[in-house]
Design an enzyme around this catalytic site. Structure first.
Site, PDB file in Angstrom:
ATOM      1  N   PHE A   6     -53.866 -19.744  19.546  1.00  0.00           N
ATOM      2  CA  PHE A   6     -54.835 -20.610  18.878  1.00  0.00           C
ATOM      3  C   PHE A   6     -54.382 -22.054  19.047  1.00  0.00           C
ATOM      4  CE2 PHE A   6     -58.350 -19.979  15.846  1.00  0.00           C
ATOM      5  CZ  PHE A   6     -58.690 -18.682  16.169  1.00  0.00           C
ATOM      6  N   GLN A  62     -62.393 -31.830   8.422  1.00  0.00           N
ATOM      7  CA  GLN A  62     -62.208 -31.377   9.799  1.00  0.00           C
ATOM      8  C   GLN A  62     -63.527 -31.040  10.489  1.00  0.00           C
ATOM      9  OE1 GLN A  62     -60.188 -27.380  10.705  1.00  0.00           O
ATOM     10  NE2 GLN A  62     -58.847 -28.910  11.623  1.00  0.00           N
ATOM     11  N   HIS A  67     -64.771 -28.920  13.554  1.00  0.00           N
ATOM     12  CA  HIS A  67     -64.341 -27.895  14.500  1.00  0.00           C
ATOM     13  C   HIS A  67     -65.000 -28.212  15.838  1.00  0.00           C
ATOM     14  CE1 HIS A  67     -63.820 -24.014  16.406  1.00  0.00           C
ATOM     15  NE2 HIS A  67     -63.088 -23.595  15.390  1.00  0.00           N
ATOM     16  N   LEU A 103     -70.399 -21.381  13.796  1.00  0.00           N
ATOM     17  CA  LEU A 103     -69.106 -21.433  14.477  1.00  0.00           C
ATOM     18  C   LEU A 103     -68.946 -20.482  15.668  1.00  0.00           C
ATOM     19  CD1 LEU A 103     -66.425 -23.031  13.873  1.00  0.00           C
ATOM     20  CD2 LEU A 103     -65.507 -20.806  13.312  1.00  0.00           C
ATOM     21  N   GLU A 115     -62.249 -20.556  17.607  1.00  0.00           N
ATOM     22  CA  GLU A 115     -61.257 -21.094  18.525  1.00  0.00           C
ATOM     23  C   GLU A 115     -60.605 -19.951  19.313  1.00  0.00           C
ATOM     24  OE1 GLU A 115     -59.125 -24.149  16.479  1.00  0.00           O
ATOM     25  OE2 GLU A 115     -57.334 -23.752  17.644  1.00  0.00           O
ATOM     26  N   ARG A 125     -57.423 -29.277  16.650  1.00  0.00           N
ATOM     27  CA  ARG A 125     -58.871 -29.472  16.540  1.00  0.00           C
ATOM     28  C   ARG A 125     -59.303 -30.920  16.517  1.00  0.00           C
ATOM     29  NH1 ARG A 125     -60.166 -24.663  12.208  1.00  0.00           N
ATOM     30  NH2 ARG A 125     -59.912 -23.015  13.761  1.00  0.00           N
ATOM     31  N   HIS A 165     -66.450 -28.544   9.292  1.00  0.00           N
ATOM     32  CA  HIS A 165     -65.947 -27.183   9.187  1.00  0.00           C
ATOM     33  C   HIS A 165     -65.035 -26.935   8.000  1.00  0.00           C
ATOM     34  CE1 HIS A 165     -64.549 -23.328  10.618  1.00  0.00           C
ATOM     35  NE2 HIS A 165     -63.291 -23.749  10.664  1.00  0.00           N
ATOM     36  N   GLU A 168     -59.375 -22.999  -0.212  1.00  0.00           N
ATOM     37  CA  GLU A 168     -59.887 -24.230   0.415  1.00  0.00           C
ATOM     38  C   GLU A 168     -60.241 -25.320  -0.588  1.00  0.00           C
ATOM     39  OE1 GLU A 168     -62.653 -23.638   3.620  1.00  0.00           O
ATOM     40  OE2 GLU A 168     -63.100 -25.784   3.734  1.00  0.00           O
ATOM     41  N   ARG A 191     -56.003 -29.464   9.860  1.00  0.00           N
ATOM     42  CA  ARG A 191     -55.538 -28.079   9.746  1.00  0.00           C
ATOM     43  C   ARG A 191     -55.490 -27.404  11.111  1.00  0.00           C
ATOM     44  NH1 ARG A 191     -58.092 -22.997   9.469  1.00  0.00           N
ATOM     45  NH2 ARG A 191     -60.218 -23.769   9.252  1.00  0.00           N
ATOM     46  N   SER A 217     -55.757 -21.310   7.554  1.00  0.00           N
ATOM     47  CA  SER A 217     -56.484 -21.385   6.287  1.00  0.00           C
ATOM     48  C   SER A 217     -56.573 -20.037   5.587  1.00  0.00           C
ATOM     49  CB  SER A 217     -57.882 -21.923   6.525  1.00  0.00           C
ATOM     50  OG  SER A 217     -58.604 -21.787   5.342  1.00  0.00           O
TER      51      SER A 217
HETATM   52  C1  LIG Z   1     -67.284 -19.930  10.199  1.00  0.00           C
HETATM   53  C2  LIG Z   1     -65.876 -20.065   9.750  1.00  0.00           C
HETATM   54  C3  LIG Z   1     -64.868 -19.387  10.408  1.00  0.00           C
HETATM   55  C4  LIG Z   1     -63.547 -19.507   9.987  1.00  0.00           C
HETATM   56  N1  LIG Z   1     -62.567 -18.824  10.653  1.00  0.00           N
HETATM   57  C5  LIG Z   1     -61.290 -18.932  10.214  1.00  0.00           C
HETATM   58  C6  LIG Z   1     -60.260 -18.209  10.857  1.00  0.00           C
HETATM   59  O1  LIG Z   1     -60.482 -17.470  11.799  1.00  0.00           O
HETATM   60  N2  LIG Z   1     -59.005 -18.350  10.381  1.00  0.00           N
HETATM   61  C7  LIG Z   1     -58.704 -19.158   9.316  1.00  0.00           C
HETATM   62  O2  LIG Z   1     -57.542 -19.245   8.924  1.00  0.00           O
HETATM   63  N3  LIG Z   1     -59.681 -19.828   8.677  1.00  0.00           N
HETATM   64  C8  LIG Z   1     -60.957 -19.729   9.091  1.00  0.00           C
HETATM   65  N4  LIG Z   1     -61.930 -20.422   8.445  1.00  0.00           N
HETATM   66  C9  LIG Z   1     -61.622 -21.095   7.171  1.00  0.00           C
HETATM   67  C10 LIG Z   1     -61.478 -20.053   6.065  1.00  0.00           C
HETATM   68  O3  LIG Z   1     -62.325 -18.982   6.324  1.00  0.00           O
HETATM   69  C11 LIG Z   1     -61.794 -20.612   4.690  1.00  0.00           C
HETATM   70  O4  LIG Z   1     -61.097 -21.792   4.490  1.00  0.00           O
HETATM   71  C12 LIG Z   1     -61.372 -19.613   3.609  1.00  0.00           C
HETATM   72  O5  LIG Z   1     -61.893 -18.336   3.880  1.00  0.00           O
HETATM   73  C13 LIG Z   1     -61.800 -20.078   2.234  1.00  0.00           C
HETATM   74  O6  LIG Z   1     -61.517 -19.047   1.315  1.00  0.00           O
HETATM   75  P1  LIG Z   1     -61.576 -19.320  -0.244  1.00  0.00           P
HETATM   76  O7  LIG Z   1     -61.047 -18.094  -0.911  1.00  0.00           O
HETATM   77  O8  LIG Z   1     -60.926 -20.602  -0.551  1.00  0.00           O
HETATM   78  O9  LIG Z   1     -63.122 -19.507  -0.553  1.00  0.00           O
HETATM   79  P2  LIG Z   1     -64.446 -18.691  -0.156  1.00  0.00           P
HETATM   80  O10 LIG Z   1     -64.179 -17.480   0.633  1.00  0.00           O
HETATM   81  O11 LIG Z   1     -65.401 -19.686   0.408  1.00  0.00           O
HETATM   82  O12 LIG Z   1     -64.967 -18.228  -1.546  1.00  0.00           O
HETATM   83  C14 LIG Z   1     -65.453 -19.145  -2.499  1.00  0.00           C
HETATM   84  C15 LIG Z   1     -65.881 -18.375  -3.704  1.00  0.00           C
HETATM   85  O13 LIG Z   1     -66.182 -19.286  -4.749  1.00  0.00           O
HETATM   86  C16 LIG Z   1     -67.360 -18.881  -5.386  1.00  0.00           C
HETATM   87  N5  LIG Z   1     -67.971 -20.047  -6.022  1.00  0.00           N
HETATM   88  C17 LIG Z   1     -68.147 -21.287  -5.516  1.00  0.00           C
HETATM   89  N6  LIG Z   1     -68.743 -22.074  -6.425  1.00  0.00           N
HETATM   90  C18 LIG Z   1     -68.944 -21.312  -7.526  1.00  0.00           C
HETATM   91  C19 LIG Z   1     -69.532 -21.536  -8.794  1.00  0.00           C
HETATM   92  N7  LIG Z   1     -70.058 -22.717  -9.129  1.00  0.00           N
HETATM   93  N8  LIG Z   1     -69.570 -20.523  -9.674  1.00  0.00           N
HETATM   94  C20 LIG Z   1     -69.076 -19.306  -9.362  1.00  0.00           C
HETATM   95  N9  LIG Z   1     -68.528 -19.038  -8.169  1.00  0.00           N
HETATM   96  C21 LIG Z   1     -68.461 -20.024  -7.270  1.00  0.00           C
HETATM   97  C22 LIG Z   1     -68.202 -18.267  -4.290  1.00  0.00           C
HETATM   98  O14 LIG Z   1     -69.158 -17.390  -4.833  1.00  0.00           O
HETATM   99  C23 LIG Z   1     -67.119 -17.529  -3.492  1.00  0.00           C
HETATM  100  O15 LIG Z   1     -66.904 -16.259  -4.059  1.00  0.00           O
HETATM  101  C24 LIG Z   1     -63.248 -20.329   8.880  1.00  0.00           C
HETATM  102  C25 LIG Z   1     -64.256 -21.018   8.222  1.00  0.00           C
HETATM  103  C26 LIG Z   1     -65.553 -20.919   8.685  1.00  0.00           C
HETATM  104  C27 LIG Z   1     -66.573 -21.753   8.008  1.00  0.00           C
END
Ligand SMILES: Cc1cc2nc3c(=O)[nH]c(=O)nc-3n(C[C@H](O)[C@H](O)[C@H](O)COP(=O)(O)OP(=O)(O)OC[C@H]3O[C@@H](n4cnc5c(N)ncnc54)[C@H](O)[C@@H]3O)c2cc1C
Length: 577
Positions: free
Chosen positions: A116, A237, A239, A249, A252, A283, A349, A380, A391, A396
């Site tokens: 990556f 960031q 992407h 997306l 990568e 990136r 992204h 995040e 990043r 992540s």
């Molecule tokens: C398309 C894409 C591909 C990616 N691929 C990779 C990868 O291959 N490798 C990597 O390391 N990272 C990757 N990333 C980044 C990574 O996926 C994210 O940073 C990470 O999954 C975020 O996880 P999280 O647990 O912080 O939040 P999330 O998985 O986004 O979950 C957020 C949660 O908060 C809840 N929430 C938000 N606001 C409220 C509210 N007001 N009330 C109640 N609930 C709420 C939502 O319902 C959800 O359950 C990618 C990101 C994208 C966009």
């Protein structure tokens, strides 16, 4: 109004929230509140992988991973946090494996790893295969496995509940949240000893974005509205490879597997920008290179995109390692990547900044490092500053697992001390009731959808990969105007049951809150570092800007403060790829 009492309330059911729940639910009554059904959380979209120096395909060490992460972050990351994330990476990957995450395998049965961007061996020298993956559906399988395990451990899920407010006791400790039940309508108060914010990313404030519709930064708005700061918000960031024109997306991993970029003259233009690492430079570097090609008229047909070519990998490899990319390109651009190159452009992204925390995931209230009792943040939405100014891919999901797990352990420790749980004030939910009822009764002439569209276009045009003082100031003025217009919106739907118009109006309010510190921080930071690139200040300035930004909302403006970067092992040096 309904009342609930749990030891722990976790807002967010992505990787970070669920990993934390996995730990707290071993000893304490744990609730997870999520505005989308848990397995629809955005973590499920993570495609490419999750970094860890397992060394399954070639020699690797956590120190090499840390060096890449520090350098990738353009030296703005806190090295204590970066060390933790790289050291604990193998541990969380094996924990995921033992929970049942179905990783792709090598012929010998080990977890498969692929290259990556920004990940190298031997302190930046050679190539490295560090991304543990399950084809290109890594986040999906991690999320499902964690969710099922949480269900098994009796975590109580409140799905499709929208959190509107944090509740604090008189001594300033966080003691719960207020949420709106989207499915049935109605306000709910959750009383708890510990609250974790794991609300995910917020790149929905841009028009061209890889993020899901739910990524509207509500958690950040909750914190700002509680008089607490956000950290390093100017670092957003882009992407390199979003599908043209939507920004959906293309992982990568596609470049990791050998895909390359071409401009209108069929040149592999990365030779000009990162001759050694080419498409696998970090990136920020690749995104700026693509944007420069487009800006200088070498986009395909002079248009706003370049090509990502994977055809030479062959059908067998593409369908084994990148099946989702094949499907997404076909569905959203009509391009069969077995036969044609994929049109791509950089897409908003990931957000390096967020809710400031220490390495125990406790939320910080100032630059001195004082904590808010009972309030934790991970994933995040948080800024423990693993990623600094930029990043690395696959770091992540890793951060979510490492710091989600640490949040669980921190909360366990806190709960074992049996913190007091005073009765909540009678008016705990008043502010939220007023907000929702106000919106439901609103008769204003402004449309939330229109304001959102203007906000997203403005952010894409004026707060993109390349920034300048003048355009950022125009952006800030537009945000101020939209904040005023937002006060006069009117809803068409006055129903209480699954009122998506109401939900989107509240989400727009969140976005209008957190975009302001992004722009104010970016205007203040007169240098270029990682993802924050200013044409008017194109050089990194360690003398004046090797520091984190903290931003508070005070009245109608944003107040900034700064704090030093934690440097332990690696001194800042020039980045060359
Ligand atoms: C398309 C894409 C591909 C990616 N691929 C990779 C990868 O291959 N490798 C990597 O390391 N990272 C990757 N990333 C980044 C990574 O996926 C994210 O940073 C990470 O999954 C975020 O996880 P999280 O647990 O912080 O939040 P999330 O998985 O986004 O979950 C957020 C949660 O908060 C809840 N929430 C938000 N606001 C409220 C509210 N007001 N009330 C109640 N609930 C709420 C939502 O319902 C959800 O359950 C990618 C990101 C994208 C966009």
């Amino acid at each position: 109004m309904e009342f609930h009492r749990h030891d722990v309330v976790i807002v967010g059911a992505g990787l970070a929230g669920l990993f934390a729940g996995l730990y707290t639910s071993r000893e304490f009554d744990t609730a997870v509140v999520s505005k989308v059904y848990p397995i629809r959380s955005h973590s499920g979209a993570a495609q490419g992988g999750c970094a860890a120096s397992l060394g399954n395909m070639m020699e690797d060490r956590w120190e090499w991973h840390m060096y890449d992460t520090v350098r990738g972050s353009d030296y703005l990351g806190d090295q204590d946090a970066q060390e933790i994330v790289c050291r604990e990476a193998p541990l969380v990957i094996y924990e995921c494996e033992h929970l049942g995450v179905p990783f792709s395998r090598t012929p010998e049965g080990k977890i498969s790893q692929r290259p990556f961007g920004g990940h190298f061996s031997d302190f930046g020298k050679g190539p490295q295969k560090r991304a543990c993956h399950a084809a290109d559906r890594t986040g999906h399988v991690q999320l499902h496995t964690l969710y099922e395990t949480c269900v098994k451990q009796d975590v109580r899920f409140y799905s499709e509940f929208f959190t509107l407010q944090l509740i604090f006791a008189e001594n300033g400790a966080c003691r719960g949240i207020v949420a709106w039940d989207l499915r049935r309508g109605g306000m709910h108060v959750f009383h708890a000893k510990a609250v974790l914010l794991a609300t995910g990313g917020y790149a929905r404030a841009w028009k061209v974005t890889s993020n899901s519709h739910a990524n509207t930064g509500d958690g950040l708005s909750l914190v700002l509205r509680s008089g607490l700061p956000l950290e390093d918000m100017e670092f957003v960031q882009f992407h390199p490879t979003g599908l043209y024109p939507s920004g959906i997306l293309v992982t990568e991993g596609a470049r990791g597997e050998g895909g390359y970029l071409l401009n209108d003259k069929a040149e592999r233009f990365m030779e000009r920008y990162a001759p050694q690492k080419m498409e696998l430079a970090p990136r920020d570097v690749v995104s700026r290179s693509i944007q420069t090609e487009i800006d200088e008229g070498r986009g395909i047909g002079g248009k706003n995109f370049v090509h990502l070519d994977v055809r030479h990998l062959g059908e067998a490899k593409i369908m084994e390692a990148l099946p989702q990319i094949h499907e997404l390109a076909l569905k959203f651009t009509g391009v069969d990547c077995l036969k044609e190159p994929i049109p791509i452009l950089p897409t908003a992204h990931y957000s390096m900044g967020g809710i400031p925390t220490n390495t125990q995931t406790q939320v910080l209230k100032n630059s001195a490092g004082d904590i808010v009792e009972g309030l934790f943040a991970a994933g995040e939405c948080a800024c423990v500053s693993t990623h600094g100014a930029n990043r690395l891919g696959t770091n992540s999901t890793l951060e979510c697992c490492v710091f989600g797990r640490r949040a669980g352990i921190s909360m366990l420790k806190y709960l074992r001390e049996d913190p007091c749980l005073p009765d909540l004030p009678q008016d705990a939910a008043d502010q939220s009731i007023e907000r929702v009822e106000g919106l439901l009764e609103s008769k204003g002439s402004e449309s939330a959808a229109q304001i959102r569209e203007i906000l997203q276009s403005t952010m894409t045009e004026k707060m993109g990969i390349f920034r300048r003082e003048e355009t950022m100031k125009e952006c800030l003025a537009k945000i101020k105007e939209l904040q005023e217009r937002y006060k006069k919106i009117g809803l068409q739907d006055r129903g209480r049951v699954f009122n998506t118009e109401l939900m989107e109006a509240i989400e727009l309010g969140s976005m209008l809150d957190f975009v302001e510190p992004i722009v104010v921080g970016a205007i203040a930071r007169k240098e270029s570092r990682g993802a924050h690139f200013r044409k008017d200040y194109p050089k990194r300035d360690d003398q004046n800007w090797l520091k984190h930004t903290l931003a508070w909302k005070e009245g109608d403006s944003i107040r900034l403060d700064f704090k030093p970067v934690v440097i332990t092992r690696f001194q800042p040096e020039e980045r060359k790829y």
